[in-house]
Design a protein around this motif. Sequence first.
Motif, short mmCIF file in Angstrom:
data_model
loop_
_atom_site.label_atom_id
_atom_site.label_comp_id
_atom_site.label_asym_id
_atom_site.label_seq_id
_atom_site.Cartn_x
_atom_site.Cartn_y
_atom_site.Cartn_z
N TRP A 48 82.05 -5.07 3.12
CA TRP A 48 82.98 -5.29 3.63
C TRP A 48 83.74 -3.66 2.95
O TRP A 48 83.82 -3.15 2.89
CB TRP A 48 83.23 -5.99 3.01
N ASP A 52 89.05 -6.70 4.30
CA ASP A 52 88.00 -7.74 4.52
C ASP A 52 88.27 -8.16 2.73
O ASP A 52 88.52 -9.96 1.93
CB ASP A 52 86.08 -7.61 4.45
N HIS A 56 89.19 -12.11 1.54
CA HIS A 56 88.36 -13.51 1.54
C HIS A 56 88.80 -13.58 -0.32
O HIS A 56 88.77 -15.08 -0.70
CB HIS A 56 87.25 -12.60 0.62
N LEU A 59 90.94 -16.65 0.28
CA LEU A 59 90.68 -17.31 1.19
C LEU A 59 89.66 -18.08 0.09
O LEU A 59 89.93 -19.78 -0.09
CB LEU A 59 89.36 -16.82 1.81
N ILE A 94 80.80 -18.04 4.62
CA ILE A 94 81.54 -17.15 3.48
C ILE A 94 81.78 -15.79 3.82
O ILE A 94 82.88 -15.28 4.65
CB ILE A 94 81.48 -16.49 2.22
N ASP A 95 81.07 -15.12 4.62
CA ASP A 95 81.06 -13.43 5.11
C ASP A 95 81.58 -13.84 6.71
O ASP A 95 82.61 -13.11 6.98
CB ASP A 95 79.31 -13.03 5.44
N THR A 98 85.69 -14.68 6.22
CA THR A 98 86.80 -13.82 6.06
C THR A 98 86.67 -12.73 6.96
O THR A 98 87.31 -12.92 7.05
CB THR A 98 85.22 -13.01 4.43
N ARG A 99 85.62 -12.40 7.67
CA ARG A 99 85.64 -11.26 9.07
C ARG A 99 86.53 -11.98 9.86
O ARG A 99 87.74 -11.23 10.40
CB ARG A 99 84.10 -10.55 9.26
N THR A 101 88.52 -14.50 9.44
CA THR A 101 90.51 -13.93 9.02
C THR A 101 90.97 -13.34 9.14
O THR A 101 92.16 -12.68 9.55
CB THR A 101 90.39 -14.74 7.17
#
Length: 274
Positions: A48, A52, A56, A59, A94-95, A98-99, A101
Amino acid sequence: MPPARRRTRSYDHAKIRAAVLAQLGHVRQAVVTLSPEELAAPTRLGTWTVRDLAVHIALATGAVAGAAALPEPPKQDFALLDWPMRTVEQAAAIDESTRETASALESTALPGTTAEAIGELYDRTARALSDTLEVNTDDRPIATRRGAMRLGDHLVTRAVELIVHTDDLNAATGRDIPLERQALAACVRLLADTLAVKAPGGSVEVRIPPYTVVQCVEGPRHTRGTPPNVVETDPLTWIRLATGRTGWDEALAAARVTASGERADISGLLPLLA
């Protein structure tokens, strides 16, 4: 997994609500000042970047409003003390979100304006969260990734996420984003209680002044006087130990944690939150 059997600590949810919104605001103020080079810098969270991580945080905090917008589940089936040790279950999802978005924000922003675009995401998140908290009580069950929780309990987990990742952001950028005291206290206490759930007992006393003291690890229970096995550290070192940001030996060598007694080495129980 059944709800944790240890009695859940009581939190002042009015203070938690205020602290979560304030902490989100602190991060937002810092994020909008980050240069493109700072946003592209690495973090201690795998691959990240700062970009990122910043996305996160928004989010994760916005998950409260998203969950409250879904149909209300019939009952709570997931306890607050179950949450820390089950975060790893959703790590891949989640990863990915996040990426996705973060990439979308950067691709649609004008050159050099990614920080402003992330700031707008924070603004939308704060508005949605404020609106959600105005019309919902802490006892309302909401559907989260891991099960149905009380909204108030879910908000405590957001305080943990905010504190842990604000510290990550400070480490990556060299900034000094402030930590809201009530959010920091909730983070320390929930992680300490998680240790007591993971290793129930009374032979080791773990002290994280000024916020909490817990007993854990099977063995002879201390009843009076100075406990034979004591671990003591400061709030941020505890959070870093509990989340794997700092190693036990490293913290001992730097005198950021003290451990006395033959049972005081709790390194095998850490980290608690991935």
